[in-house]
Design a protein around this motif. Structure first.
Motif, PDB file in Angstrom:
ATOM      1  N   MET A  13       3.593  38.594 -28.013  1.00 29.91           N
ATOM      2  CA  MET A  13       3.252  39.807 -27.268  1.00 29.91           C
ATOM      3  C   MET A  13       2.338  40.763 -28.137  1.00 29.91           C
ATOM      4  SD  MET A  13       4.920  39.704 -24.638  1.00 29.91           S
ATOM      5  CE  MET A  13       5.117  41.260 -24.122  1.00 29.91           C
ATOM      6  N   ARG A  14       2.504  40.673 -29.524  1.00 31.86           N
ATOM      7  CA  ARG A  14       1.614  41.465 -30.189  1.00 31.86           C
ATOM      8  C   ARG A  14       0.152  41.032 -30.060  1.00 31.86           C
ATOM      9  NH1 ARG A  14       5.344  40.833 -34.602  1.00 31.86           N
ATOM     10  NH2 ARG A  14       4.091  39.195 -35.509  1.00 31.86           N
ATOM     11  N   CYS A  15      -0.135  39.822 -29.683  1.00 29.53           N
ATOM     12  CA  CYS A  15      -1.446  39.241 -29.349  1.00 29.53           C
ATOM     13  C   CYS A  15      -1.820  39.348 -28.035  1.00 29.53           C
ATOM     14  CB  CYS A  15      -1.573  37.929 -29.735  1.00 29.53           C
ATOM     15  SG  CYS A  15      -1.478  37.639 -31.470  1.00 29.53           S
ATOM     16  N   ASN A  16      -1.117  40.199 -27.235  1.00 31.82           N
ATOM     17  CA  ASN A  16      -1.133  40.488 -25.753  1.00 31.82           C
ATOM     18  C   ASN A  16      -1.295  39.112 -25.100  1.00 31.82           C
ATOM     19  OD1 ASN A  16      -1.351  43.381 -25.948  1.00 31.82           O
ATOM     20  ND2 ASN A  16      -3.103  43.148 -26.804  1.00 31.82           N
ATOM     21  N   GLN A  17      -0.702  38.064 -25.337  1.00 31.30           N
ATOM     22  CA  GLN A  17      -0.298  36.969 -24.945  1.00 31.30           C
ATOM     23  C   GLN A  17       0.817  36.788 -24.146  1.00 31.30           C
ATOM     24  OE1 GLN A  17      -2.998  34.776 -24.391  1.00 31.30           O
ATOM     25  NE2 GLN A  17      -4.302  35.843 -25.555  1.00 31.30           N
ATOM     26  N   PRO A  18       0.918  36.208 -22.949  1.00 32.22           N
ATOM     27  CA  PRO A  18       2.418  35.804 -22.457  1.00 32.22           C
ATOM     28  C   PRO A  18       3.241  34.888 -23.407  1.00 32.22           C
ATOM     29  CG  PRO A  18       0.643  34.600 -21.459  1.00 32.22           C
ATOM     30  CD  PRO A  18      -0.067  35.465 -22.388  1.00 32.22           C
ATOM     31  N   ALA A  19       4.397  34.963 -23.739  1.00 30.90           N
ATOM     32  CA  ALA A  19       5.265  34.250 -24.533  1.00 30.90           C
ATOM     33  C   ALA A  19       5.083  32.802 -24.265  1.00 30.90           C
ATOM     34  CB  ALA A  19       6.620  34.763 -24.533  1.00 30.90           C
ATOM     35  N   ALA A  20       4.804  32.061 -25.186  1.00 29.23           N
ATOM     36  CA  ALA A  20       4.938  30.463 -25.235  1.00 29.23           C
ATOM     37  C   ALA A  20       6.455  30.088 -25.155  1.00 29.23           C
ATOM     38  CB  ALA A  20       4.202  30.019 -26.421  1.00 29.23           C
ATOM     39  N   GLU A  42      -0.572  24.275 -27.344  1.00 28.08           N
ATOM     40  CA  GLU A  42      -1.391  24.704 -26.335  1.00 28.08           C
ATOM     41  C   GLU A  42      -0.799  24.375 -24.850  1.00 28.08           C
ATOM     42  OE1 GLU A  42      -4.386  26.257 -26.236  1.00 28.08           O
ATOM     43  OE2 GLU A  42      -3.817  26.199 -28.661  1.00 28.08           O
ATOM     44  N   ILE A  43      -0.087  23.161 -24.733  1.00 23.35           N
ATOM     45  CA  ILE A  43       0.818  23.026 -23.516  1.00 23.35           C
ATOM     46  C   ILE A  43       1.980  24.368 -23.349  1.00 23.35           C
ATOM     47  CG2 ILE A  43       2.657  21.287 -22.431  1.00 23.35           C
ATOM     48  CD1 ILE A  43      -0.380  20.605 -22.214  1.00 23.35           C
ATOM     49  N   ALA A  44       2.697  24.349 -24.658  1.00 23.03           N
ATOM     50  CA  ALA A  44       3.524  25.492 -24.430  1.00 23.03           C
ATOM     51  C   ALA A  44       3.379  26.898 -23.897  1.00 23.03           C
ATOM     52  CB  ALA A  44       4.270  25.783 -25.904  1.00 23.03           C
ATOM     53  N   LYS A  45       1.802  27.113 -24.033  1.00 18.13           N
ATOM     54  CA  LYS A  45       1.353  28.244 -23.664  1.00 18.13           C
ATOM     55  C   LYS A  45       0.899  28.572 -22.082  1.00 18.13           C
ATOM     56  CE  LYS A  45      -0.587  29.166 -28.281  1.00 18.13           C
ATOM     57  NZ  LYS A  45      -1.889  29.320 -29.197  1.00 18.13           N
ATOM     58  N   LEU A  46       0.762  27.478 -21.637  1.00 19.51           N
ATOM     59  CA  LEU A  46       0.379  27.292 -20.054  1.00 19.51           C
ATOM     60  C   LEU A  46       1.229  28.272 -19.218  1.00 19.51           C
ATOM     61  CD1 LEU A  46      -0.287  23.436 -19.713  1.00 19.51           C
ATOM     62  CD2 LEU A  46      -1.970  25.387 -19.959  1.00 19.51           C
ATOM     63  N   PRO A  47       0.588  28.948 -18.239  1.00 18.06           N
ATOM     64  CA  PRO A  47       1.225  29.883 -17.410  1.00 18.06           C
ATOM     65  C   PRO A  47       2.589  29.012 -16.650  1.00 18.06           C
ATOM     66  CG  PRO A  47      -0.962  30.179 -16.830  1.00 18.06           C
ATOM     67  CD  PRO A  47      -0.701  28.953 -18.097  1.00 18.06           C
ATOM     68  N   GLY A  48       3.706  29.648 -16.506  1.00 17.29           N
ATOM     69  CA  GLY A  48       4.690  29.106 -16.086  1.00 17.29           C
ATOM     70  C   GLY A  48       5.486  27.933 -16.861  1.00 17.29           C
ATOM     71  N   MET A  49       4.950  27.752 -18.031  1.00 13.45           N
ATOM     72  CA  MET A  49       5.721  26.720 -18.728  1.00 13.45           C
ATOM     73  C   MET A  49       7.184  27.314 -19.433  1.00 13.45           C
ATOM     74  SD  MET A  49       5.511  23.578 -19.676  1.00 13.45           S
ATOM     75  CE  MET A  49       3.729  23.376 -19.171  1.00 13.45           C
ATOM     76  N   SER A  51       9.585  25.235 -20.864  1.00 16.89           N
ATOM     77  CA  SER A  51      10.344  24.511 -22.035  1.00 16.89           C
ATOM     78  C   SER A  51       9.559  23.065 -22.349  1.00 16.89           C
ATOM     79  CB  SER A  51      11.877  24.270 -21.702  1.00 16.89           C
ATOM     80  OG  SER A  51      12.407  23.289 -22.909  1.00 16.89           O
ATOM     81  N   VAL A  52       9.279  22.854 -23.610  1.00 17.44           N
ATOM     82  CA  VAL A  52       8.981  21.425 -23.846  1.00 17.44           C
ATOM     83  C   VAL A  52       9.429  20.683 -25.020  1.00 17.44           C
ATOM     84  CG1 VAL A  52       6.498  20.344 -24.733  1.00 17.44           C
ATOM     85  CG2 VAL A  52       6.337  22.785 -23.573  1.00 17.44           C
ATOM     86  N   ALA A  53       9.695  19.374 -24.521  1.00 16.76           N
ATOM     87  CA  ALA A  53      10.303  18.500 -25.354  1.00 16.76           C
ATOM     88  C   ALA A  53       9.337  17.328 -25.903  1.00 16.76           C
ATOM     89  CB  ALA A  53      11.584  17.854 -24.739  1.00 16.76           C
ATOM     90  N   SER A  54       9.458  17.056 -27.201  1.00 19.86           N
ATOM     91  CA  SER A  54       8.520  15.841 -27.657  1.00 19.86           C
ATOM     92  C   SER A  54       9.248  15.120 -28.531  1.00 19.86           C
ATOM     93  CB  SER A  54       7.392  16.745 -28.610  1.00 19.86           C
ATOM     94  OG  SER A  54       8.000  17.269 -29.617  1.00 19.86           O
ATOM     95  N   PHE A  55       8.663  13.602 -28.671  1.00 20.72           N
ATOM     96  CA  PHE A  55       9.597  12.744 -29.313  1.00 20.72           C
ATOM     97  C   PHE A  55       8.863  11.899 -30.412  1.00 20.72           C
ATOM     98  CE2 PHE A  55      10.382  13.520 -24.648  1.00 20.72           C
ATOM     99  CZ  PHE A  55      11.698  13.828 -24.562  1.00 20.72           C
ATOM    100  N   PRO A  56       9.410  11.320 -30.982  1.00 22.99           N
ATOM    101  CA  PRO A  56       8.788  10.498 -32.181  1.00 22.99           C
ATOM    102  C   PRO A  56       7.554   9.730 -32.014  1.00 22.99           C
ATOM    103  CG  PRO A  56      11.122   9.855 -31.894  1.00 22.99           C
ATOM    104  CD  PRO A  56      10.743  10.560 -30.718  1.00 22.99           C
ATOM    105  N   ASP A  57       7.412   9.412 -30.822  1.00 27.80           N
ATOM    106  CA  ASP A  57       5.886   8.630 -30.429  1.00 27.80           C
ATOM    107  C   ASP A  57       4.876   9.335 -30.165  1.00 27.80           C
ATOM    108  OD1 ASP A  57       7.427   9.166 -28.190  1.00 27.80           O
ATOM    109  OD2 ASP A  57       6.493   7.881 -26.908  1.00 27.80           O
ATOM    110  N   ALA A  72       8.218  23.213 -16.316  1.00 30.35           N
ATOM    111  CA  ALA A  72       7.284  24.464 -15.944  1.00 30.35           C
ATOM    112  C   ALA A  72       7.529  24.920 -14.265  1.00 30.35           C
ATOM    113  CB  ALA A  72       6.065  24.164 -16.002  1.00 30.35           C
ATOM    114  N   SER A  73       7.306  25.871 -14.002  1.00 25.09           N
ATOM    115  CA  SER A  73       7.466  26.537 -12.646  1.00 25.09           C
ATOM    116  C   SER A  73       6.233  26.387 -11.714  1.00 25.09           C
ATOM    117  CB  SER A  73       7.704  28.060 -12.564  1.00 25.09           C
ATOM    118  OG  SER A  73       6.595  28.510 -13.175  1.00 25.09           O
ATOM    119  N   ARG A  74       5.246  25.495 -12.349  1.00 27.16           N
ATOM    120  CA  ARG A  74       3.886  25.466 -11.589  1.00 27.16           C
ATOM    121  C   ARG A  74       3.639  23.821 -12.093  1.00 27.16           C
ATOM    122  NH1 ARG A  74       1.325  29.582  -9.868  1.00 27.16           N
ATOM    123  NH2 ARG A  74      -0.994  28.529  -9.882  1.00 27.16           N
TER     124      ARG A  74
END
Length: 406
Positions: A13-20, A42-49, A51-57, A72-74
């Motif tokens: 929010m301090r950077c005037n960016q939507p929350a990731a 970067e994926i986490a910052k996309l509009p409408g994102m 939650s992101v889950a990542s795996f060992p691979d 995402a909602s989009r």
């Protein structure tokens, strides 16, 4: 819920960016390349994102990392890529190991993609979608990391695993997708859209049309895997039955939004799932557990790349003996791959330790390992055209420039 590596709240929010969206990382000891983590951020910052889950691979990809699931909602078609519906299917052969002759079977499988199958009942035109569909690539593997592999059970890891898998039988693991159909749909999407970085509203005309095309590709990819198995069964003069088919490049609608699976097995409602190693290492069959709900019902689909294709050249295959060694594995298994370049790029050393991937997923309660599977014959694309058509290269450049922040 995994280790949080995303950023949200006051800093954004301090950077005037939507929350990731917070990205959750389901790994314990597996090494992850920094570029993949940056892409995940970067994926986490996309509009409408959401939650992101990542795996060992997890490893870097073209439009985002491979080995993740994003709610995402989009809709973001670029996160799925061109191989829409790609997945892994495990089949059981009606062929006991005692009757299996490795070298003879390898010779029989060489003509796999030349075996004729009846595709007369498969529609070649979908008028509602204005899409010409060719059946020529149905029942074919494709290039890259795609394969079909005859396997045998190396070890049953749980007492009840013997109810699902038989140490006396042979199995076929098929990894491929929608082939040229998925590429055609992706290229059309890139060509007609100038705003993919913002995603599609699922209720918009563009969003609904992409979902229709996406669903067609998912079914096409599933059919492709089944037909490859049929061809392999014909080649070996036996029958096969499907045990599990787990797609890992697709979108699924949920009550909370749209889950984008990129190189992550979509395991909801699946009793078991295969997780591939390399052609010279063990693969695994696992049971997804209820805790996978916290990872959007996603798990790793394979070991994941440790080195990209370019970096594999010079690491191995520089001598004839090294190249010949690439086509054998510790169990005496054979790789059918006449393409020298592809054999080097797909060497076992290009991939992470699949056993560690399994251990990480189990540590987080996402899976229960059931069995390890040894590779006996791995069929890759026998030949490949390394010269990309000029038109496709130009389209790629346009797409990369348009989505370079994704």
């Amino acid at each position: 819920m995994g280790n949080s590596i995303g950023t949200s709240g006051p800093i954004a929010m301090r950077c005037n960016q939507p929350a990731a969206a917070v990205a959750h990382y389901f790994t314990s000891k597996s090494w992850i390349e920094g570029t993949a983590l940056e892409q995940l951020g970067e994926i986490a910052k996309l509009p409408g994102m959401l939650s992101v889950a990542s795996f060992p691979d997890l490893h870097p990809g073209k439009y985002g990392p491979v080995g993740m699931a994003a709610l995402a909602s989009r809709l973001y078609p670029q996160l799925i890529g061109n191989d829409i519906g790609c997945g892994m299917a495990l089949f059981e052969f009606d062929l006991p190991q005692r009757k299996f002759k490795l070298d003879k079977a390898a010779d029989m499988l060489r003509g796999l993609e030349n075996i004729r199958l009846d595709v007369s009942d498969v529609s070649q035109t979908d008028r509602s979608l204005d899409l010409e569909i060719s059946t020529e690539t149905l029942g074919t593997i494709g290039g890259g990391n795609h394969f079909c592999e005859i396997q045998a059970v190396e070890d049953l890891l749980e007492e009840d695993a013997g109810q699902l898998l038989d140490k006396q039988k042979l199995y076929l693991l098929v990894h491929t997708g929608s082939r040229d159909l998925g590429a055609k749909v992706f290229n059309r999407t890139i060509d007609v859209s100038c705003g993919l970085a913002e995603g599609f509203d699922p209720m918009s005309e563009a969003g609904m049309q992409w979902l229709q095309l996406h669903d067609l590709c998912v079914e096409w990819a599933k059919l492709n895997r089944r037909m490859i198995a049929q061809r392999a069964a014909v080649a070996l003069r036996t029958d096969c039955r499907l045990i599990a088919d787990i797609p890992h490049n697709l979108v699924r609608a949920t009550a909370d939004g749209y889950v984008h699976y990129k190189g992550a097995g979509a395991v909801q409602d699946s009793a078991i799932a295969p997780i591939a190693g390399s052609r010279a290492s063990l693969s695994y069959v696992v049971e997804p557990l209820a805790a996978a709900a916290k990872s959007h019902w996603a798990i790793s689909h394979g070991a994941g790349r440790k080195y990209d294709r370019r970096n594999m050249h010079g690491r191995t295959g520089s001598t004839r003996s090294e190249r010949e060694a690439l086509l054998r594995n510790p169990w005496g298994g054979i790789a059918i791959c006449d393409d020298r370049k592809l054999a080097i790029e797909e060497a076992a050393g290009a991939y992470k330790n699949a056993g560690q991937v399994i251990a990480d997923l189990a540590d987080h309660g996402l899976i229960r390992p059931l069995a390890s599977m040894k590779p006996l014959i791995t069929y890759k694309k026998v030949s490949i055209d390394h010269e990309e058509p000029k038109k496709d290269r130009m389209r790629d450049r346009r797409a990369s420039g348009r989505h370079r922040d994704v």
